[in-house]
Design a protein around this motif. Sequence first.
Motif, PDB file in Angstrom:
ATOM      1  N   SER A  86       0.819  -1.216   0.000  1.00 29.23           N
ATOM      2  CA  SER A  86       0.000   0.000   0.000  1.00 29.23           C
ATOM      3  C   SER A  86       0.850   1.262   0.000  1.00 29.23           C
ATOM      4  O   SER A  86       0.418   2.312  -0.478  1.00 29.23           O
ATOM      5  N   ASN A  87       2.073   1.166   0.544  1.00 35.02           N
ATOM      6  CA  ASN A  87       2.956   2.339   0.568  1.00 35.02           C
ATOM      7  C   ASN A  87       3.840   2.435  -0.667  1.00 35.02           C
ATOM      8  O   ASN A  87       4.718   3.292  -0.745  1.00 35.02           O
ATOM      9  N   GLY A  88       3.638   1.531  -1.644  1.00 36.74           N
ATOM     10  CA  GLY A  88       4.398   1.585  -2.879  1.00 36.74           C
ATOM     11  C   GLY A  88       5.679   0.790  -2.880  1.00 36.74           C
ATOM     12  O   GLY A  88       6.334   0.689  -3.921  1.00 36.74           O
ATOM     13  N   SER A  89       6.061   0.202  -1.739  1.00 40.21           N
ATOM     14  CA  SER A  89       7.292  -0.586  -1.679  1.00 40.21           C
ATOM     15  C   SER A  89       7.034  -2.011  -2.171  1.00 40.21           C
ATOM     16  O   SER A  89       5.882  -2.466  -2.236  1.00 40.21           O
ATOM     17  N   ASN A  90       8.108  -2.700  -2.508  1.00 41.87           N
ATOM     18  CA  ASN A  90       8.003  -4.060  -3.000  1.00 41.87           C
ATOM     19  C   ASN A  90       7.868  -5.050  -1.845  1.00 41.87           C
ATOM     20  O   ASN A  90       8.576  -4.939  -0.839  1.00 41.87           O
TER      21      ASN A  90
END
Length: 343
Positions: A86-90
């Motif tokens: 959700s925070n854009g990290s993998n």
Amino acid sequence: MPKHRAVLVLPHIHVQNANAISSPMTWGFPAITAFTGVMTALERRLGRDAGIALYGVGVVCHGFEAQVTTTGYTRAFHLTRNPVLSNGSNAAIVEEGRAHLDVTLVFDVRLADTCRGDAERLALAERVAHELAGMRLAGGSVMPALSGSVRRSSRPVLELVPDDDSQVEKRRKQFRLLARRWLPGFALVSRDDLLQTRLAELRANHPAASALDAWLDLSRWNTRAVERPAKQDNDQPPTVEWITDPRPGWVVPIPVGFAALSDLHPPGTVRGARDASTPFRFVETVWSMGQWISPHRIKSLDDLVWVTDHDPEHPSEHALYRCRNAYSPPAPVLADLTNDIQL
């Protein structure tokens, strides 16, 4: 309680994306515990009223396609690309090895009196195959047969096994006829004897050798340098020849079960356990040696099937949950060199 012995054959089951990482130290064909596990799950799904009890399972492999890269000397698994968080990290990727399988499952079963008839056995075999088609096998998906590809040899078979001691030859002939249908293919059998023999050979020269040393020695190709003396009439120095140790067939390292690392914990006391109503125990993998052999070289159903074994009388720190197979290799035949002697 079912009491009539029978053999159930589910031929040519196509499995997609089965687990190819069978243990922390092996990869390739799924562990035999995956097949004993599906045997237990299948029996539970059928229920007690089905009139059948599953005691052991044998595996014959007809096709194996690992999902790996094939270029170069290093192989890598084909991995999925998971969605971002959700925070854009993998998200962290856990390496998952996959393989496509074509296997035949052979079950040692017991039947109730109501299932002894030909029509009843045929209907029961079809029901078992239908139930398995909706289950997972070794973590993979059981694929349905293509339209128009169902052959007579691909239909499930459920036959009574003659259990009278006077019908040994009839029982052997029945198994031989069934084994012909599993060709071409290779059956996985246990070779614990090779591990014990190699351990004794290593300890003859190195008394401190362990079972792990013997297991690793059997799991690899061993090449050693052998010095060849020069001829007496030649001034050349001795030569060195690299010799690869012979292997007794297609021998492979396999996981065969689990050994206890702790006492039994009461149900629901271990966080993260999937079943809160069953006692929990931490375990580690137990390895042994197996061998792939052609089904026509197996003489009986007992030599093919794997059964689960646990001795509840053992102390908790030595509790062992493992799969066992009764296969014993044929005695070596000494070659008759009488006709080869040149007088």
